[in-house]
Motif scaffolding. Structure first.
Motif, mmCIF file in Angstrom:
data_model
loop_
_atom_site.group_PDB
_atom_site.id
_atom_site.type_symbol
_atom_site.label_atom_id
_atom_site.label_comp_id
_atom_site.label_asym_id
_atom_site.label_seq_id
_atom_site.Cartn_x
_atom_site.Cartn_y
_atom_site.Cartn_z
ATOM 1 N N ILE A 27 -24.897 41.224 -11.598
ATOM 2 C CA ILE A 27 -23.461 41.348 -11.874
ATOM 3 C C ILE A 27 -23.275 42.400 -12.970
ATOM 4 O O ILE A 27 -24.230 42.809 -13.629
ATOM 5 C CB ILE A 27 -22.829 40.009 -12.297
ATOM 6 N N ARG B 259 -26.805 44.908 -4.267
ATOM 7 C CA ARG B 259 -25.421 44.458 -4.333
ATOM 8 C C ARG B 259 -24.503 45.355 -3.502
ATOM 9 O O ARG B 259 -24.600 46.575 -3.522
ATOM 10 C CB ARG B 259 -24.918 44.455 -5.781
ATOM 11 N N TRP C 90 -20.768 46.079 -3.759
ATOM 12 C CA TRP C 90 -19.708 45.820 -4.734
ATOM 13 C C TRP C 90 -18.414 45.423 -4.046
ATOM 14 O O TRP C 90 -18.011 46.017 -3.040
ATOM 15 C CB TRP C 90 -19.484 47.047 -5.621
ATOM 16 N N SER C 91 -17.761 44.419 -4.585
ATOM 17 C CA SER C 91 -16.508 43.925 -4.016
ATOM 18 C C SER C 91 -15.356 44.853 -4.389
ATOM 19 O O SER C 91 -15.479 45.717 -5.271
ATOM 20 C CB SER C 91 -16.214 42.515 -4.532
ATOM 21 N N GLU D 61 -14.487 44.513 -8.093
ATOM 22 C CA GLU D 61 -15.468 45.140 -8.979
ATOM 23 C C GLU D 61 -15.299 46.662 -8.981
ATOM 24 O O GLU D 61 -15.354 47.311 -10.031
ATOM 25 C CB GLU D 61 -16.883 44.760 -8.551
ATOM 26 N N ARG E 109 -21.867 34.394 0.289
ATOM 27 C CA ARG E 109 -22.144 34.358 -1.147
ATOM 28 C C ARG E 109 -22.089 32.934 -1.681
ATOM 29 O O ARG E 109 -21.370 32.079 -1.146
ATOM 30 C CB ARG E 109 -21.140 35.230 -1.892
ATOM 31 N N THR F 157 -16.761 37.813 -7.435
ATOM 32 C CA THR F 157 -16.399 38.987 -6.637
ATOM 33 C C THR F 157 -15.040 38.862 -5.956
ATOM 34 O O THR F 157 -14.437 39.870 -5.585
ATOM 35 C CB THR F 157 -17.448 39.228 -5.535
ATOM 36 N N PRO G 250 -20.270 39.619 1.631
ATOM 37 C CA PRO G 250 -20.310 41.028 1.240
ATOM 38 C C PRO G 250 -19.640 41.921 2.275
ATOM 39 O O PRO G 250 -19.804 41.715 3.479
ATOM 40 C CB PRO G 250 -21.810 41.330 1.126
#
Length: 392
Positions: free
Chosen positions: A142, A171, A173-174, A177, A208, A216, A221
């Motif tokens: 994170i 990762r 990224w959302s 984010e 998740r 997120t 994802p």
């Protein structure tokens, strides 16, 4: 689509295989795949090959249309034709953008552990590497946004290289984010380079954890093109090379919305002399970004993430003390092997010399990765099984 087919890459001047110190080495390192590319690409290249002339290439409008339509249909984002600058690869693109947006002595921010070529691109432009390490929370990385903003607030930091999806942290990224990173960079006048070369690799079967869903704002994802969710000043780097295993054909695009910045980047591309591209790359991109290419890519993702599940379960059964980071995206598995009593350098050296399996040491990706190894999952299952048996 038989991804189990054994492809013998030895003796083809293959960087991944033909540079190995032992003839029976299983190479699970550099990020290219051991699969034949999509048949639609091979067919298009055969047709072009029959012409017999391979001189300098003019990029046709169909090249841009293919990219725009692909990202519009698949990812809900349609970059405009005038935003494009083509070049030979994402790494040359990143280097040229750094040249365009910095002066020697400026700082460039990265989130470590991160792709090792970012470091060389920064150094080659006489800039200083600024690290904002990611935080490992359980099995997921994170962002510490307070720490991230502290680095961005440094007046010497002029550029941030965003890796989306992130290599090697895995990762994706959302939206929230990405937006938060964009807001912080805008507030501090930091230009963003978004490396999105791994954008087609997102784990289709992963949900998740409750904790990560809360962080997120997304239960699963999903790749979001940075430019589709943020209006922060940026350049986005794209290529089909990873997704379709065509890195040797050398084709990539830089997307820059701002006219003045795009002119600066285009000038840097010419200064670095990476403005001429491979005619086969132009053909391959257009063939890849079609329904046939998408069908092949869907099957590929299923295969790769089945490999991830296989290795993850193998670790749980055989070496539960080694902790695998959750793989949301890319085909590069990131494993903490510190419980072995060795760091990444010692571990990979032992595995190579004693058992002829070549992994990447995590130290290549910054100090934050020193206790990790990176495993390339984009290979035939039988090869993974052999490698794991040797490691065990």
């Amino acid at each position: 689509m038989n991804f189990d087919k054994n492809i013998n890459r030895f003796g083809t001047n293959c960087y991944k295989y033909d540079t190995m110190p032992y003839p029976d080495t299983i190479p699970l390192w550099v990020a290219d795949m051991d699969f034949e590319t999509a048949p639609v690409i091979t067919d298009a290249l055969k047709k072009r090959l029959e012409h017999g002339c391979f001189g300098y290439t003019a990029v046709p409008e169909s090249f841009y249309e293919a990219t725009i339509n692909w990202f519009g249909k698949r990812h809900g984002w349609r970059p405009e034709r005038d935003w494009f600058i083509y070049t030979s690869g994402v790494v040359p693109a990143i280097s040229a953008i750094i040249k365009a947006m910095t002066l020697p002595g400026d700082k460039v921010l990265v989130q470590t552990p991160v792709y090792n070529c970012f470091f060389s691109s920064i150094r080659n432009n006489e800039c200083i590497i600024e690290e904002a390490p990611l935080t490992l929370s359980g099995n997921d990385y994170i962002i510490d946004f307070e720490e991230f903003e502290r680095h961005c607030a440094d007046d010497k930091v002029k550029v941030f290289i965003l890796c989306n999806p992130h290599n090697p942290a895995g990762r994706v990224w959302s939206k929230s984010e990405l937006q938060k990173m964009g807001e912080i960079c805008r507030r501090n006048n930091v230009f963003i380079i978004a490396d999105e070369i791994h954008c087609e690799f997102v784990n289709p079967h992963l949900s998740r954890s409750e904790e990560m869903a809360a962080i997120t704002g997304e239960a699963k994802p999903q790749y979001h093109p940075f430019m589709s969710v943020s209006d922060a000043p940026c350049a986005v780097c794209l290529s089909p090379s990873k997704a379709f295993n065509i890195a040797g054909l050398q084709i990539a695009n830089i997307i820059v919305k701002d006219d003045s910045i795009r002119r600066r980047v285009d000038r840097a591309i010419n200064i670095n002399e990476v403005c001429d591209i491979n005619p086969f790359g132009v053909i391959a991109l257009q063939a890849a970004y079609t329904p046939d290419g998408e069908e092949w890519l869907t099957a590929l993702n299923d295969y790769i993430y089945a490999n991830y599940d296989y290795v993850r379960h193998w670790l749980f059964e055989n070496h539960p003390e080694w902790k695998a980071v959750t793989l949301e995206g890319t085909y590069l598995m990131w494993v903490d092997i510190s419980a072995s009593g060795m760091d990444g350098d010692a571990f990979t050296e032992k595995i190579l010399n004693d058992h002829h399996v070549y992994l990447n040491s995590g130290s290549h990706y910054g100090y934050a990765g020193k206790d990790f190894v990176r495993i390339n999952l984009a290979t035939q299952r039988f090869r993974l099984e052999d490698a794991l048996a040797r490691i065990s």
